[in-house]
Structure formats: structure tokens, C-alpha cells
Design an enzyme around this catalytic site. Structure first.
Site, PDB file in Angstrom:
ATOM      1  N   ASP A   1       0.833  -1.194   0.000  1.00  0.00           N
ATOM      2  CA  ASP A   1       0.000   0.000   0.000  1.00  0.00           C
ATOM      3  C   ASP A   1       0.872   1.249   0.000  1.00  0.00           C
ATOM      4  O   ASP A   1       2.019   1.226   0.470  1.00  0.00           O
ATOM      5  CB  ASP A   1      -0.897   0.030   1.240  1.00  0.00           C
ATOM      6  N   LYS A   2       0.324   2.333  -0.485  1.00  0.00           N
ATOM      7  CA  LYS A   2       1.054   3.602  -0.546  1.00  0.00           C
ATOM      8  C   LYS A   2       1.677   3.965   0.804  1.00  0.00           C
ATOM      9  O   LYS A   2       2.847   4.363   0.874  1.00  0.00           O
ATOM     10  CB  LYS A   2       0.105   4.718  -0.997  1.00  0.00           C
TER      11      LYS A   2
END
Length: 324
Positions: free
Chosen positions: A147-148
Site C-alpha cells: 500500500d502507498k
């Protein structure tokens, strides 16, 4: 689809509509943009209207339509490379970096940085491609993702042979992936095995939800170890046995221990760690490299944001270790 996200400061005290508030931000959108092309407006992961009155601590998400670029360009972005050979590049990804280009994030991704590092040319995109082939084109060398806002180890492939080799390792679940997280609360046991079904959240289709019935949706499994607690917070070690989107974040919420700094799956207002970002880090990856018979283990040190939070917790609370 492009996405604008913003956290309203906890000391915000004015009474103002959402559209006016966003239009006044230096990197916000004007009212005309907000009324044209916006597909979703969410406040704290719930649908909202432009007339919504902004509250302190609100997490605002706005999505709008976006056009597909002609190509994915190499970009000179610094990378923390842990290991590299002719087949793979192993990176300690920084928090905030998106893994690969997609709607709303066409630049500044790990793929853009890798293309430059590898000395590769731009990846051409065609609007005539199917969604599946377009997705593949956007992800050269990517065999798994983070995930970012999750930092840590990610392995990438430099050629087609390496990509197929690594994909097989992940598909057969031969890869060991271990994370650390700082969460709220204490788990019920020192070690545990979370097995659930994994479905779209019926209240918000952009989020995921764990359900007790393992036959519902997709099967998801996470192993956890409770390392220590500091007052109402705990340090956890987590190992993925499946690779669902947001799996650890969703499973920690399911366990009653949402991750500190998670804007999507944690709704608690925290006055102690109010500025903390997502406390989730991929610290270990064990995998067989292309054409190798032995497993290679990669590690990534505890990031500074974890050390800062633990420093605060050490100062405020007595450390407690779980009993057997």
C-alpha cells in the site's frame, strides 16, 4: 481515477462547508472542479455532500475522472535499494510512494523510479488494450505490491524470466512476508492465527471487510505475534499467508486492534499519537531468487516513524510483555 486526500487539523475550529474548505487549500480544487467530474466524495470513509460542515480531524477523500496517459515515463526518483543482480531489484519502499501507476497516480511511483534506474525507455500505453492487458503494461517488473502508506521490502523483476519465476513463488505461497505494526489495544493471545472470508464492505465498496465465514468472498489468513504493550498500544509482528488488498489492516481491525495512523480502518481519535501516520512496515522477505535452490532472506530496518512513536510510548507507559 484521481484521488485527493486531506486530513483536517485537530485544532480546526471554523464552521465551513466542505466545498469552500477544499477550494481554500493551496493544493485543493476550486468549486467548479468539485461540481464537474467528481465521482465520489468521502469523509471518514463515508459518502458526503459538498454542503457537509467540516469537523476537526476529518479525513476527506475526493475522486474524479481521469484520462489515461500515452506512456509511463522513467523518473529520476531516489530509491533505497537493498539488493540487486541481473534478475531482480529489492527495494525498501518509502512510505507515501505508490507501487505502480494507475488512475490518479500516473507519476512518482516505484515503477517510474525503477524504469529510470534500469535505464529503460517509457512504457507505451494503448487505449485499445483490454483492461487486463492495460494493467499488465502499467506494472513492469511488479510481482507483488505494498500500500502507498506501507513502507518496507518489495522485490521486482528486471526481465520476463525473473518475473515468471517470482510470480510462481508468490502464487504457490512459497514466500515468507513478515511485517511489524503498532496497534491499539491488546490481542486476545500472545500468538494467533486469523482465518476469515474477505469481502467488499457493503457500507463502502472502496473498503474491505473480514467475515467469520471463510467460504464467503476470498479466503484470507494472517499469523500474528504480540511482542509488547505500552499502555493502550501494542507492538505486533505479522506474517501474511495470503495476499489480499489491505489484508493486515482489515485483519487487525477484525481482531479489535486497528493500526495506529490508519485513515481507512481506524476511526479512533488519538490525542497521544495524533500526528502518527500508518504504523505498518514490511520488515522481512524470504524468497528463492531466479534459478536458485536456496531461500534468500532480506530485511529492512525499523523506520524512523516507528522509532518516534515508540520513543513517545516508552516515555509515557511502562513496557509490558505478554506471558506464555
Amino acid at each position: 481515477m484521481p484521488c485527493f486526500e486531506y486530513d483536517v487539523p485537530s485544532d480546526f475550529s471554523a464552521t465551513v462547508r466542505l466545498d469552500k474548505y477544499i477550494s481554500q487549500l493551496s493544493d485543493g480544487m476550486n468549486r467548479s472542479q468539485l461540481k464537474n467530474g467528481v465521482t465520489d466524495i468521502l469523509v471518514n470513509a463515508r459518502k458526503a455532500k459538498l454542503s457537509y460542515k467540516v469537523q476537526p480531524g476529518d479525513h476527506i477523500t475526493i475522486q474524479w475522472e481521469d484520462s489515461i496517459p500515452d506512456d509511463i515515463q522513467p523518473e529520476d526518483i531516489p530509491l533505497h535499494i537493498i539488493y540487486e543482480d541481473d534478475n531482480v531489484t529489492v527495494v525498501n519502499k518509502e512510505q507515501g510512494m505508490v507501487t505502480h501507476p494507475a488512475a490518479g497516480n500516473w507519476t512518482g511511483t516505484l515503477v517510474n523510479a525503477l524504469l529510470y534506474h534500469w535505464g529503460a525507455t517509457a512504457v507505451k500505453l494503448s487505449r485499445d488494450d483490454t483492461p487486463a492487458s492495460m494493467a499488465v503494461a502499467m506494472r513492469p517488473g511488479i510481482v507483488h505490491r505494498l500500500d502507498k502508506d506501507t513502507s518496507g521490502i518489495i522485490i521486482t523483476a528486471k526481465n520476463r524470466h525473473a518475473e515468471e519465476w517470482l510470480q510462481t513463488q508468490f502464487q504457490k505461497r512459497l514466500v515468507k512476508k513478515e511485517y511489524i505494526a503498532i496497534v491499539y489495544g491488546k490481542p486476545p493471545h500472545r500468538v494467533g492465527d486469523i482465518k476469515t472470508g474477505f469481502i467488499r464492505d457493503p457500507k463502502n465498496r472502496q473498503l474491505w471487510k473480514a467475515v467469520p465465514d471463510t467460504a464467503q468472498g476470498k479466503y484470507a489468513r494472517t499469523l500474528y505475534e504480540w511482542i509488547a504493550s505500552y499502555g493502550p498500544y501494542s507492538l505486533m509482528r505479522l506474517r501474511l499467508k495470503t495476499g489480499r488488498t489491505h489484508q493486515i489492516r482489515v485483519h487487525m481491525k477484525y481482531l479489535g486492534c486497528p493500526i495506529v495512523g490508519d485513515p481507512l480502518y481506524n476511526t479512533r481519535k488519538d490525542v497521544v499519537l495524533k500526528n502518527a501516520t500508518l504504523q505498518l512496515h514490511s520488515r522481512l522477505l524470504a524468497i528463492r531468487l531466479p534459478d536458485s535452490k536456496k531461500v534468500t532472506v532480506f530485511g529492512a530496518a525499523v523506520p524512523p516513524r516507528f522509532k518516534e512513536v515508540l520513543h513517545i510510548l516508552h516515555a509515557l507507559y511502562q513496557k509490558e510483555t505478554p506471558h506464555e
